[in-house]
Design an enzyme around this catalytic site. Structure first.
Site, mmCIF file in Angstrom:
data_model
loop_
_atom_site.group_PDB
_atom_site.id
_atom_site.type_symbol
_atom_site.label_atom_id
_atom_site.label_comp_id
_atom_site.label_asym_id
_atom_site.label_seq_id
_atom_site.Cartn_x
_atom_site.Cartn_y
_atom_site.Cartn_z
ATOM 1 N N ASP A 143 0.863 -1.183 0.000
ATOM 2 C CA ASP A 143 0.000 0.000 0.000
ATOM 3 C C ASP A 143 0.898 1.231 0.000
ATOM 4 O OD1 ASP A 143 -2.372 -1.443 0.074
ATOM 5 O OD2 ASP A 143 -2.449 -1.462 2.257
ATOM 6 N N ASP A 176 -7.003 -1.712 -4.260
ATOM 7 C CA ASP A 176 -8.015 -1.422 -3.239
ATOM 8 C C ASP A 176 -9.115 -0.519 -3.802
ATOM 9 O OD1 ASP A 176 -6.475 -2.875 -1.453
ATOM 10 O OD2 ASP A 176 -5.519 -1.101 -0.596
#
EC number: 3.4.23.36
Length: 164
Positions: free
Chosen positions: A117, A136
Site C-alpha cells: 500500500d 483497493d
C-alpha cells in the site's frame, strides 16, 4: 465475458505497474515517504499483512494463505455470478474491475507476503494515517458497481400468440 476479462486485465496491469514503479523504481520501500502534493497526496509505504487497515495481521503466514484463498474464492464467486446472471455492460466492467483488483492483491501476497500500500490522502484538517493502492480502489469501485448494476433486470421476452 470478454468485457470482464479486459477490465480485469487493465486493472491488474495498472495495479502491478504502479506498485513496481512506486515501490522499486522510486524506492519507496527504502525512503518510506514521498510528499507528492501534501497533504492531499503522499506516497507512504505500508506493508499490509492483514485485511483493511491491517486487521487480522497477527499470524502473518497463516493470514497470508487464508486471504489468498478468500480472494480467489471471491474471484470465482463473481465469475460464476456474472456468467449465470449477466448484468449489462456497466455491471460486467464493474465485475472485471473487482476481479483485477483482487488478483493484484493476491499477487502481492504471493510475491511479498503482504500487500504493498502506498497511496495516502488527507484533506480538510483530517490526517489520514492509512495507505491503500490501485487494487483497493478497484475492489471498492467494482463492488459498488456490482451493487448499482446488478443482473437479472431483463424483462421477459414477449410470447407470440398462436394465430391459426
Amino acid at each position: 465475458m470478454r468485457i470482464v476479462a479486459i477490465s480485469a486485465a487493465v486493472i491488474f496491469v495498472l495495479d502491478q505497474v504502479s506498485k513496481y514503479w512506486i515501490v522499486h523504481a522510486m524506492a519507496l520501500d527504502v525512503r518510506g515517504v514521498i510528499d507528492v502534493f501534501p497533504p492531499y497526496l503522499t506516497f507512504r509505504m505500508a506493508w499490509n499483512y492483514g485485511i483493511n487497515f491491517g486487521l487480522f495481521a497477527g499470524q502473518q503466514d497463516l493470514t497470508r494463505w487464508v486471504l489468498v484463498a478468500v480472494a480467489l474464492g471471491i474471484v470465482l464467486f463473481v465469475l460464476v455470478w456474472l456468467r449465470r446472471d449477466p448484468p449489462g455492460v456497466p455491471g460486467l466492467i464493474a465485475g472485471g474491475v473487482l476481479i483485477g483488483g483482487a488478483l493484484g492483491n493476491v499477487v502481492d501476497r504471493l510475491l511479498y507476503g503482504a500487500v504493498a500500500d502506498f497511496l495516502n490522502m488527507s484533506c480538510c484538517g483530517i490526517d489520514n494515517p492509512y495507505a491503500f493502492n490501485v487494487a483497493d480502489i478497484a475492489i471498492f469501485a467494482g463492488a459498488a458497481g456490482l451493487a448499482l448494476f446488478p443482473g437479472g433486470g431483463k424483462p421477459p421476452g414477449r410470447q407470440r400468440k398462436n394465430r391459426a
